[in-house]
Design an enzyme around this catalytic site. Structure first.
Site, PDB file in Angstrom:
ATOM      1  CB  CYS A 145      -0.908  -0.011   1.225  1.00 29.70           C
ATOM      2  SG  CYS A 145      -1.818   1.515   1.407  1.00 29.70           S
ATOM      3  CB  CYS A 148      -0.475   2.583   4.146  1.00 32.10           C
ATOM      4  SG  CYS A 148      -1.899   1.840   3.399  1.00 32.10           S
ATOM      5  CG  ASP A 149       3.266   1.290   4.293  1.00 33.50           C
ATOM      6  OD1 ASP A 149       2.786   1.777   5.333  1.00 33.50           O
ATOM      7  OD2 ASP A 149       3.106   0.118   3.953  1.00 33.50           O
TER       8      ASP A 149
END
Ligand code: NAP
Length: 328
Positions: A145, A148-149
């Site tokens: 992701c 997200c990261d």
């Protein structure tokens, strides 16, 4: 357990929350069970929680961030009386009525929840490559992701595995942070839509390694690179990387229902006459039953269908029970 519900909705992505809005407005007081975040990227709110700009959801001329869109779905469902609980469903029993649901590791004894009808909207999850180091390195330079990261990968050389829209979307997003992004694809041409391909080819930070399979993820404690095999020549090489994103597609979250509902060979729940499953009173909507369209808008549409199907089925069942009683 607090009474038998008219409808239990498992899943809180676009399908589950749309089903909640519709069943809520039909005064069915839906219970929505949203999952807990997991290491494989499962997320309450579904895959849109892991997405940045959503540009193709109708009604948002300038696009909307995935988590913001899911926030509006959630608030709208709550406005119509949906009760949303966060729990991991550990077992369902669809063999007797009312249907039973156990959560958070329980699978015997008194069920956590019971419902006269059930709407399954558990979605799909990111596929992994199946390499030995994957589980150790997930969250240590390996991710599924970018939204997200990506922030953690500033000024690094990043690899993205895959050639579909997900991979290209991840690659484009990562160029905001990364020094360079190398898309590693097992063929010579991308599967991604033309518009996404054009964006990627125009982006000076994106490079491509064609005809290449990742055979090993390298790194002691965190990702330091990958070993690649050229699928045409068989030649092996290594590529130094500061992070790796795997974006090779998805699998439906249907393990809970295996053996209880009909599924296709890939594990997607089969539906008929709208959203009906092989068990009467159980309906399926969204990516869990759709391996073809897999869009937020189609998931939301099928959530609406499931709500209407469940409402009509409950009405018909109650009517039949009343008639049977009056004749006895
Ligand atoms: P996908 O279209 O199935 O693409 C998966 C990619 O990963 C393919 O290029 C495939 O290679 C590759 N792949 C699969 N297994 C692999 C393996 N074991 N090792 C190496 N490579 C592997 O999946 P997706 O990109 O997640 O997209 C799914 C659906 O969502 C599509 O309909 C897509 O259009 C849609 N989507 C849309 C957007 C958007 O519009 N913004 C964003 C994301 C997804 P091959 O090409 O060789 O099969």
């Amino acid at each position: 357990m607090s009474g038998i519900r008219d409808v239990i909705i498992v899943g809180s992505g676009p399908a589950g929350l749309t089903a909640a809005i519709y069943t809520g407005r039909a005064n069915m007081v839906p219970l929505v069970i949203e999952g807990e975040p997991s290491s494989t990227g499962d997320q309450p709110g579904g895959q849109l929680m892991l997405t940045s700009d959503v540009e193709n959801y109708p009604g948002f001329v300038d696009g909307i961030m995935g988590p913001d869109l899911m926030g509006t779905f959630r608030a709208q469902a709550a406005r119509f009386g949906a009760e949303i609980v966060t729990a991991k469903v550990s077992r369902v029993d669809l063999t007797s009525r009312p249907f039973s649901v156990w959560t958070n590791g329980d699978s015997t004894g008194e069920p956590t929840f019971q419902g006269r009808s059930l709407i399954i909207a558990t979605g799909a999850r990111a596929l992994m490559l199946g390499l030995p180091a994957e589980q150790q390195l997930l969250g240590r330079g390996l991710s599924t992701c970018a939204t997200c990261d990506g922030f953690f990968f500033r000024e690094r050389a990043i690899g993205v595995v895959g050639g579909g829209d997900s991979a290209i979307e991840e690659a484009l997003f990562l160029t905001k942070f990364a020094k360079s992004v190398t898309v590693i694809h097992r063929r010579k041409e991308l599967r991604a839509s033309k518009i996404m391909q054009d964006r990627a080819f125009r982006n000076p930070k994106i490079e491509f390694r064609w005809d290449s399979m990742v055979t090993e993820i390298l790194g002691n404690g965190s990702v330091s690179g990958v070993r690649l095999r050229d699928v045409t020549s068989g030649e092996e090489s290594t590529l130094d990387l500061g992070g790796l994103f795997v974006a090779i597609g998805h699998a439906p979250n249907t393990d809970l229902f295996r053996g209880q509902l009909d599924m296709d060979p890939n594990g997607y729940i089969t539906t008929h006459d709208g959203t009906r499953t092989s068990v009467e009173g159980v309906f399926a909507s969204g990516d869990v039953q759709d391996s073809v369209y897999r869009q937020a808008v189609t998931a939301a549409g099928s959530g609406c269908m499931a709500a209407i199907d469940a409402e009509r089925w409950l009405e018909a069942t109650a009517h039949a029970a009343e008639q049977a009683q009056s004749q006895s």
